[in-house]
Design an enzyme around this catalytic site. Structure first.
Site, mmCIF file in Angstrom:
data_model
loop_
_atom_site.group_PDB
_atom_site.id
_atom_site.type_symbol
_atom_site.label_atom_id
_atom_site.label_comp_id
_atom_site.label_asym_id
_atom_site.label_seq_id
_atom_site.Cartn_x
_atom_site.Cartn_y
_atom_site.Cartn_z
ATOM 1 N N CYS A 50 0.820 -1.211 0.000
ATOM 2 C CA CYS A 50 0.000 0.000 0.000
ATOM 3 C C CYS A 50 0.853 1.259 0.000
ATOM 4 C CB CYS A 50 -0.951 0.007 1.189
ATOM 5 S SG CYS A 50 -0.125 0.005 2.794
ATOM 6 N N SER A 109 9.022 2.589 6.433
ATOM 7 C CA SER A 109 7.562 2.528 6.397
ATOM 8 C C SER A 109 6.938 3.880 6.729
ATOM 9 C CB SER A 109 7.052 1.480 7.387
ATOM 10 O OG SER A 109 7.519 0.191 7.044
ATOM 11 N N GLN A 116 4.343 -5.383 9.104
ATOM 12 C CA GLN A 116 3.680 -6.017 7.970
ATOM 13 C C GLN A 116 4.569 -6.103 6.736
ATOM 14 O OE1 GLN A 116 -0.534 -4.897 7.291
ATOM 15 N NE2 GLN A 116 -0.234 -3.584 9.060
ATOM 16 N N GLN A 120 5.327 -8.856 3.610
ATOM 17 C CA GLN A 120 5.114 -8.471 2.218
ATOM 18 C C GLN A 120 6.355 -8.740 1.374
ATOM 19 O OE1 GLN A 120 4.054 -4.490 3.253
ATOM 20 N NE2 GLN A 120 1.845 -4.888 3.232
ATOM 21 N N MET A 194 -4.938 -7.033 6.864
ATOM 22 C CA MET A 194 -5.144 -5.704 7.442
ATOM 23 C C MET A 194 -6.444 -5.645 8.224
ATOM 24 S SD MET A 194 -2.778 -3.374 7.038
ATOM 25 C CE MET A 194 -3.506 -1.752 6.870
#
Length: 451
Positions: A50, A109, A116, A120, A194
């Protein structure tokens, strides 16, 4: 050949640009296929989250490889190459290694320290490995990056504050809703990782009721059941009935990975209208954590609705602040980068050292054969002793310089020592390449060790 990174992230581009670049696994495979059609690119992996879209590739030449990757991403996004490069960043060789290590550690991030991204990166590597688009270089780089990320999270307190996008979004929601989240109702749109994370945060925040909205109703039911077991009143709602789930929701968290918005202006408008009819409070906080956007941008213009999107999260002071042990995490990353690069440089000189030892062994064997021809009457025992003596002499002569050249080669610029060996001993470049090829490790997926 070196690793080239071409990327766009929350640090370099607005959400609208990231939306254009956002890809699913099928699209990522097409990107890799297109990139690998060029003879300038030998390995490739796509990391799409994202907050970022990054292509890691092993290239024969920097400018040629950069042009290939940039053009492919521009075509896939519908942007011109000139427009894309305004938001892109490029890392090469050592800088690319450092960047990936920082990414897996959560240091790059939107909220420093979130975990997370480690999963990923793991999935991005697994997909590329399954499609056989990674070779030795990206295999070793990805495995080490996963190991570094795990070490950072286990040895530092970088994630101690629960610094995930979800926790920051909910923290912002709590400040907007008088009285916090305790006893309120939430709608979680998306029942994936999520969504599950959002549910866990809501439980800790004291939420009373949760509507789990998902395209797949069975998946929504599983998450709702899990939340119910934690003491929350939860129900599952199909995506077609999302408007109904919003009617009594004080806070909405959405992260589905859908191509188009799933929370429409009409859905929210309907929910607000129903509240008006019931004489209920209009205030609603909508947290759009999707990429592309899950929420129609027009929703932010409705009275009583406050939208928290990724752009807003990035501007939040708590999101920009480093965790307590962020400096320790950076030190670990720096040390791991140095160790990795030293190991890579040493590995590059190893084939030359092996070729030199093979050359010496060939000379020994040739001289022993000559001895056999000149002294045909030499008995086996004496012949073996002579052979052992000659081999010991050669081994002792080569030991110190070969060990030393490996040590020297591990330092920056150490490739010159391998070149010096090849020149001094007239080693055949093809022979060195043959040794290097024979020493390639078996590529195996070793994901469990980095979880």
């Amino acid at each position: 050949m070196s690793v080239l990174l071409f990327g766009v992230s929350h640090r370099s581009a607005p959400v609208s640009v990231l939306e254009q670049l956002s890809t699913n696994e099928a699209e990522q495979a097409k990107i890799i296929d297109q990139v690998l059609q060029s003879s300038l690119v030998t390995e490739a992996m796509v990391l799409s989250t994202c907050n970022r879209v990054e292509v890691y590739a092993v290239v024969e030449a920097f400018h040629g490889g950069l042009s290939v990757i940039g053009q492919v991403l521009a075509e896939r996004s519908g942007m011109s190459l000139n427009d894309l490069t305004k938001y892109a960043y490029v890392r090469y060789a050592e800088a690319a290694v450092e960047h990936l290590f920082a990414v897996t550690s959560g240091l790059d991030s939107a909220v420093i320290g979130e975990q997370q991204v480690l999963g990923q990166v793991r999935r991005a590597y697994a997909t590329a490995e399954a499609n056989r688009t990674v070779g030795r270089t990206l295999h070793e780089l990805a495995q080490r990056a996963l190991s570094v990320g795990k070490r950072v999270h286990s040895e530092t307190g970088i994630d101690a504050a629960g610094a995930s996008v979800v926790s920051v979004a909910l923290g912002m929601a709590e400040t907007k809703l008088s009285g916090g989240l305790g006893g309120r109702t939430a709608a979680v749109v998306g029942a994936g990782a999520m969504g599950a994370l959002a549910g866990a945060h809501l439980v800790r925040a004291g939420i009373e009721r949760v509507h789990v909205v998902n395209r797949s109703l069975p998946r929504a039911e599983r998450l709702a059941k899990n939340l119910t077991e934690q003491g929350v009143v939860a129900d599952a709602v199909g995506l077609d009935d999302i408007a109904r789930a919003l009617v009594d929701a004080d806070v909405v968290l959405s992260s589905t990975g859908a191509v188009r918005p799933v929370v429409s202006l009409a859905d929210v408008h309907y929910a607000l209208a129903q509240r008006t009819l019931a004489g209920a409070e209009h205030q609603m906080v909508v947290c759009d954590l999707g990429m592309p956007r899950d929420v129609d941008p027009a929703v932010s213009g409705l009275p009583g609705v406050w939208v928290v999107d990724m752009d807003r999260i990035q501007r939040e002071p708590s999101a920009r602040a480093a965790a307590v042990d962020a400096e320790a995490a950076r030190n670990i990353v720096a040390a791991e980068v140095a160790n990795y690069l030293a190991g890579q440089r040493m590995a590059e000189v190893t084939p030359t050292v092996t070729a030199l030892r093979q050359r010496a062994a060939d000379v020994v064997e040739a001289e022993l054969l000559r001895l056999d021809n000149r002294l045909p009457g030499l008995d086996a025992a004496h012949r073996d002793e002579v052979a052992k003596t000659v081999r010991r002499v050669v081994d002792k002569l080569l030991h110190a310089p070969t060990v030393r050249v490996k040590q020297l080669a591990s330092a920056p610029g150490g490739d010159s020592y391998a070149e010096a060996l090849r020149e001094l001993f007239e080693l055949d470049p093809q022979a060195v390449e043959a040794v290097a090829a024979s020493e390639l490790p078996l590529i195996t997926t070793d994901l469990d060790k980095t979880e």
